[in-house]
Design a protein around this motif. Structure first.
Motif: not given
Ligand code: MUC
Ligand code: MG
Length: 375
Positions: A24, A61, A143, A169, A171, A200, A202, A226, A251, A275, A329
């Motif tokens: 992942h 994270w 995801t 979702k 990434k 997302d 990140n 996101e 987030d 969260k 999610e």
């Molecule tokens: C995030 O940043 O959202 C949530 C789902 C995923 O794949 O990573 C997380 C963290």
């Protein structure tokens, strides 16, 4: 009488590592196993409650790692609340905040275990301790995060066919923006008309990159973006929001209710991802949600790839929200090769179901805990 003595008798924390079904990949990290701290709180009445602190790829994270969580629970947080009545959730929150700054995942696992123990003592779900249930199931997305669009389209097809997920979702941010856009184009085409896609980043992009990519994301029909820019860049996020036709979700920039207020005051987001690990527990999650609601910011049920323990705790917190318009999610239990509870959460018809039963509604499987406990 089980209700007689709710005093906290002991708090045990265990680090576990549970493999994932595939790698992942997020913008700045990648995992093949999920690491949690499982907290078991035993009350003087003999009832035990459980909670989970999730992390993703060590302290990358956010700043907490399972090693720091366990150390801070054992050394500072557990001693600060030993002997207190477990049903004084807010008072215990004050004590935990006095004992350690931030450490929100650690505090969240403890509060979850307390609510589970008190709920199990009284025979009521944790959601009832928070005002009762509005919904008993929540739409749940999956995801896509292998980074390989062919594998991802195939994975999505299997989820749609099983009626597990039809929102995905993706990434992004681990590769060059143009590579991600090509990947999204492939997914859009492969899943045309049958799936909703969100992304997302990140925090991977800067404002100019995001500004360049947002119109392409809009054209691809992406419905939510996101955390495109770093958590510190609220002004950049606000400027992007004013120029984007695609809604933006906060987030990593929203941990506390104060953070939520700052986002609201700047008009920096349309939606916020809630969260437990960020907000520090179920009560605080509901406080962050209240600030968002007051500002007209939409709510989304975020995760950190929790097992059924953490996912159940989130569902207890989400169940009583007036509106959870963007769904959730909590696919975490599905990405693990194994779960930590006796009866895993139910995924059906694109929804995850709130487990029935007292406390958080799930029971820890002690054999599994031993199997995945770090030596
Ligand atoms: C995030 O940043 O959202 C949530 C789902 C995923 O794949 O990573 C997380 C963290
Ligand atoms: Mg995120």
């Amino acid at each position: 009488d089980l209700r007689r003595d709710l005093a906290i008798a002991s708090i045990r924390s265990t680090i576990v590592d549970v493999p994932t079904v595939r790698r992942h990949k997020l913008s700045s990290l990648s995992v093949t196993a999920q690491s949690y701290v499982i907290v078991e709180v035993k009350l003087a009445n003999g009832v035990t409650g459980i909670g989970e602190a999730a992390t993703l790829g060590g302290p990358r994270w956010s700043e907490e790692s399972v090693e720091s969580i366990k150390a801070n629970i054992d050394t500072y947080l557990a001693p600060a609340i030993a002997g207190l009545p477990a049903d004084r959730f807010e008072l215990i929150g004050i004590q935990l905040d006095a004992a350690a700054k931030r450490n929100t995942a650690a505090k969240s696992a403890i509060e979850t275990a307390l609510m589970d123990a008190v709920g199990k003592t009284l025979g009521i779900p944790a959601a009832l301790l928070l005002g009762g249930v509005v919904r008993d199931r929540v739409p749940v997305l999956w995801t896509l995060a292998s980074g390989d669009p062919v594998q991802e389209a195939d994975e999505a097809e299997r989820k749609i066919a099983a009626r597990l997920h039809n929102t995905f979702k993706v990434k992004i941010g681990a590769q060059a923006p143009e590579t991600d856009l090509a990947r999204l184009r492939h997914l859009r085409k492969a899943l045309e008309g049958r799936a909703t896609l969100i992304v997302d980043a990140n925090q991977a992009w800067d404002e100019t990159t995001a500004l360049r990519c947002l119109p392409v994301l809009a054209e691809l029909g992406i419905t939510l973006v996101e955390q495109p820019v770093p958590a510190w860049d609220l002004d950049g996020l606000a400027r992007l929001r004013r120029r984007s036709t695609v809604p933006l979700m906060a987030d990593e920039c929203v941990f506390s209710a104060h953070d939520m207020l700052a986002v609201a005051q700047r008009g920096a987001a349309d939606v916020v991802s809630l969260k437990l690990v960020k907000h520090g527990g179920l009560l605080n999650t509901r406080k962050v949600a209240a600030v968002a609601e007051a500002a007209g910011i939409g709510l989304y049920g975020g995760c950190l790839l929790e097992s059924s323990v953490g996912a159940a705790a989130h569902l207890q917190a989400f169940a009583g929200l007036r509106s959870l318009a963007w769904g959730c999610e909590h696919f975490g239990p599905q990405i693990l090769t194994d779960d930590l509870v006796t009866e895993p959460l139910r995924f059906e018809d694109f929804h995850i179901h709130l487990p029935a039963g007292p406390g958080i509604g799930v029971t820890l499987d002690q054999d599994k805990l031993r199997r995945y406990a770090r030596a």
